[in-house]
Design an enzyme around this catalytic site. Structure first.
Site, PDB file in Angstrom:
ATOM      1  N   GLY A   8      57.914 -50.387  64.622  1.00  0.00           N
ATOM      2  CA  GLY A   8      59.188 -49.719  64.360  1.00  0.00           C
ATOM      3  C   GLY A   8      59.404 -49.459  62.888  1.00  0.00           C
ATOM      4  O   GLY A   8      60.530 -49.568  62.374  1.00  0.00           O
ATOM      5  N   LEU A  10      59.560 -46.864  61.015  1.00  0.00           N
ATOM      6  CA  LEU A  10      60.288 -45.697  60.524  1.00  0.00           C
ATOM      7  C   LEU A  10      61.797 -45.823  60.672  1.00  0.00           C
ATOM      8  O   LEU A  10      62.544 -44.897  60.377  1.00  0.00           O
ATOM      9  CB  LEU A  10      59.802 -44.432  61.237  1.00  0.00           C
ATOM     10  CG  LEU A  10      58.322 -44.090  61.025  1.00  0.00           C
ATOM     11  CD1 LEU A  10      57.945 -42.829  61.794  1.00  0.00           C
ATOM     12  CD2 LEU A  10      57.996 -43.935  59.542  1.00  0.00           C
ATOM     13  N   GLY A  11      62.257 -46.983  61.129  1.00  0.00           N
ATOM     14  CA  GLY A  11      63.689 -47.220  61.233  1.00  0.00           C
ATOM     15  C   GLY A  11      64.305 -47.564  59.896  1.00  0.00           C
ATOM     16  O   GLY A  11      63.649 -47.547  58.847  1.00  0.00           O
ATOM     17  N   GLN A  12      65.591 -47.903  59.915  1.00  0.00           N
ATOM     18  CA  GLN A  12      66.333 -48.139  58.689  1.00  0.00           C
ATOM     19  C   GLN A  12      65.756 -49.311  57.900  1.00  0.00           C
ATOM     20  O   GLN A  12      65.600 -49.227  56.676  1.00  0.00           O
ATOM     21  CB  GLN A  12      67.807 -48.411  59.018  1.00  0.00           C
ATOM     22  CG  GLN A  12      68.708 -48.484  57.787  1.00  0.00           C
ATOM     23  CD  GLN A  12      70.102 -48.935  58.107  1.00  0.00           C
ATOM     24  OE1 GLN A  12      70.333 -49.615  59.096  1.00  0.00           O
ATOM     25  NE2 GLN A  12      71.054 -48.565  57.260  1.00  0.00           N
ATOM     26  N   ASP A  34      54.580 -46.943  64.412  1.00  0.00           N
ATOM     27  CA  ASP A  34      55.788 -46.442  65.062  1.00  0.00           C
ATOM     28  C   ASP A  34      55.364 -45.541  66.213  1.00  0.00           C
ATOM     29  O   ASP A  34      54.219 -45.102  66.271  1.00  0.00           O
ATOM     30  CB  ASP A  34      56.676 -45.678  64.076  1.00  0.00           C
ATOM     31  CG  ASP A  34      58.137 -45.678  64.501  1.00  0.00           C
ATOM     32  OD1 ASP A  34      58.465 -44.991  65.485  1.00  0.00           O
ATOM     33  OD2 ASP A  34      58.951 -46.370  63.850  1.00  0.00           O
ATOM     34  N   ILE A  35      56.301 -45.256  67.108  1.00  0.00           N
ATOM     35  CA  ILE A  35      55.979 -44.440  68.276  1.00  0.00           C
ATOM     36  C   ILE A  35      55.794 -42.970  67.910  1.00  0.00           C
ATOM     37  O   ILE A  35      55.199 -42.199  68.653  1.00  0.00           O
ATOM     38  CB  ILE A  35      57.070 -44.596  69.361  1.00  0.00           C
ATOM     39  CG1 ILE A  35      56.568 -44.073  70.714  1.00  0.00           C
ATOM     40  CG2 ILE A  35      58.369 -43.925  68.930  1.00  0.00           C
ATOM     41  CD1 ILE A  35      57.473 -44.403  71.874  1.00  0.00           C
ATOM     42  N   ARG A  36      56.293 -42.564  66.744  1.00  0.00           N
ATOM     43  CA  ARG A  36      56.165 -41.176  66.286  1.00  0.00           C
ATOM     44  C   ARG A  36      55.463 -41.132  64.938  1.00  0.00           C
ATOM     45  O   ARG A  36      55.404 -42.136  64.230  1.00  0.00           O
ATOM     46  CB  ARG A  36      57.539 -40.516  66.175  1.00  0.00           C
ATOM     47  CG  ARG A  36      58.495 -41.262  65.283  1.00  0.00           C
ATOM     48  CD  ARG A  36      59.945 -40.896  65.517  1.00  0.00           C
ATOM     49  NE  ARG A  36      60.853 -41.749  64.769  1.00  0.00           N
ATOM     50  CZ  ARG A  36      61.318 -41.488  63.565  1.00  0.00           C
ATOM     51  NH1 ARG A  36      60.963 -40.349  62.956  1.00  0.00           N
ATOM     52  NH2 ARG A  36      62.140 -42.314  62.941  1.00  0.00           N
ATOM     53  N   TYR A 142      72.868 -54.314  74.013  1.00  0.00           N
ATOM     54  CA  TYR A 142      72.204 -54.665  72.754  1.00  0.00           C
ATOM     55  C   TYR A 142      72.350 -56.155  72.471  1.00  0.00           C
ATOM     56  O   TYR A 142      71.373 -56.850  72.155  1.00  0.00           O
ATOM     57  CB  TYR A 142      72.806 -53.835  71.626  1.00  0.00           C
ATOM     58  CG  TYR A 142      72.280 -54.156  70.253  1.00  0.00           C
ATOM     59  CD1 TYR A 142      70.976 -53.822  69.885  1.00  0.00           C
ATOM     60  CD2 TYR A 142      73.101 -54.766  69.303  1.00  0.00           C
ATOM     61  CE1 TYR A 142      70.504 -54.096  68.605  1.00  0.00           C
ATOM     62  CE2 TYR A 142      72.638 -55.036  68.020  1.00  0.00           C
ATOM     63  CZ  TYR A 142      71.340 -54.699  67.685  1.00  0.00           C
ATOM     64  OH  TYR A 142      70.883 -54.973  66.416  1.00  0.00           O
TER      65      TYR A 142
END
Length: 318
Positions: A8, A10-12, A34-36, A142
């Protein structure tokens, strides 16, 4: 923590954490996933990067093995607001992804970090100076995944000896990467709008106090915890951490010290407000300070000055 794989990325949190780790450990010692794979993104272009869907345990194990990782930092998840729109998807990604990551850590004997959140608390939890160890009955998907994740990491430590570690992050504020569907996103958006338009319409109601932290302090916390001596840690997977607590009026007044003409009105989002109302106002962070010397550097005004200075450059505002 010498050979680190990050999910993950590319997240914040991931974007800034990977940059910092590459600076400290060297580009060849940090594998970002990351997934992308967005072309041109600094995290993709400036170091090792591989595409990874965290629901694919075999691929995760293959990458960690080939990279000869000794540490995994697992950040991939859906955040609070998005998770409420897609609760079944959130459970699948947040819990299956975490289980896969823990299994890879178990099989390869990796040190392991994954964040929890103030979302792990609920309306029955004491809201003021929320204790490190207290009742956790969240009302959001969440939050449910975060409580389950805390327990699962504890289990992998006690059952299999995996060196799991984690913190309960408050709202995180960053000038570098926009947030992705969290309840505290307003505390980032407000700075952008202050510079771009001079005003902001706040989706969170006046008087709604939430814990927050500036991203440099959050990155410091992850690295400090991961490098802390294992024998000093009592809680391991869910340390309360926070740097400041404020409501929307507080951040507005902080911005007005730098931009006196800034104005703010309210248009409360019921979904976001309901989530925010179930979270603590302030956290007791004594355990983190005692066990691994957690010490944030930024208060609200210091953060505001830095945010506005950095965003002026980013947004090319004079």
């Amino acid at each position: 923590m010498e050979r680190i794989i990050v999910t993950g990325c590319l997240g914040q949190i991931g974007s800034e954490l990977v940059t910092r780790l590459r600076e400290e450990k060297g580009n060849d010692n940090v594998l970002a996933t990351d997934i992308r794979r967005p072309e041109g993104h600094p995290v993709v272009e400036n170091g090792l990067f591989e595409t990874l869907d965290v629901l694919d345990e075999d691929r995760m194990l293959e990458l960690a093995t080939e990279f000869k990782a000794d540490t995994m930092i697992h950040l991939a998840s859906l955040l609070s607001s998005v998770a409420e729109d897609k609760p079944q998807v959130a459970w699948h990604i947040n819990m299956t992804g975490l289980t896969n990551a823990l299994e890879v850590a178990r099989k390869l004997d990796l040190q392991f970090f994954t964040p929890s959140s103030i979302g792990a608390f609920g309306t029955e939890t004491p809201k003021i100076n929320t204790p490190q160890d207290t009742l956790q009955r969240p009302k959001t998907m969440y939050g449910i995944t975060k409580v389950a994740g805390e327990l699962l990491c504890d289990y992998y430590y006690s059952k299999f000896g995996v060196d799991t570690r984690g913190v309960r992050f408050p709202g995180l504020i960053s000038y570098d990467t926009l947030p992705g569907g969290g309840t505290t996103d307003y505390a980032v958006e407000i700075y952008y709008e202050a510079l771009k338009t001079g005003s902001y319409v706040c989706p969170i109601g006046k008087g709604t106090v939430m814990d927050m932290m500036y991203m440099p302090d959050a990155i410091d916390a992850i690295i400090t915890l991961m490098e802390a001596p294992a024998d000093k840690l009592v809680h391991r997977n869910a340390f309360n951490i926070s740097a400041m607590s404020f409501d929307p009026e507080g951040i507005k007044e902080s911005i007005q010290k730098v931009l006196p003409e800034f104005t703010m009105t309210y248009d409360v989002n019921p979904k976001l407000q309901g989530i925010a109302d179930s979270w603590p106002d302030t956290l007791d962070c004594v355990a983190a300070k005692t066990e691994w010397a957690f010490a944030p550097k930024y208060d609200l005004d210091k953060m505001t000055e830095d945010m506005l200075e950095k965003l002026k450059i980013k947004l090319e505002v004079k």
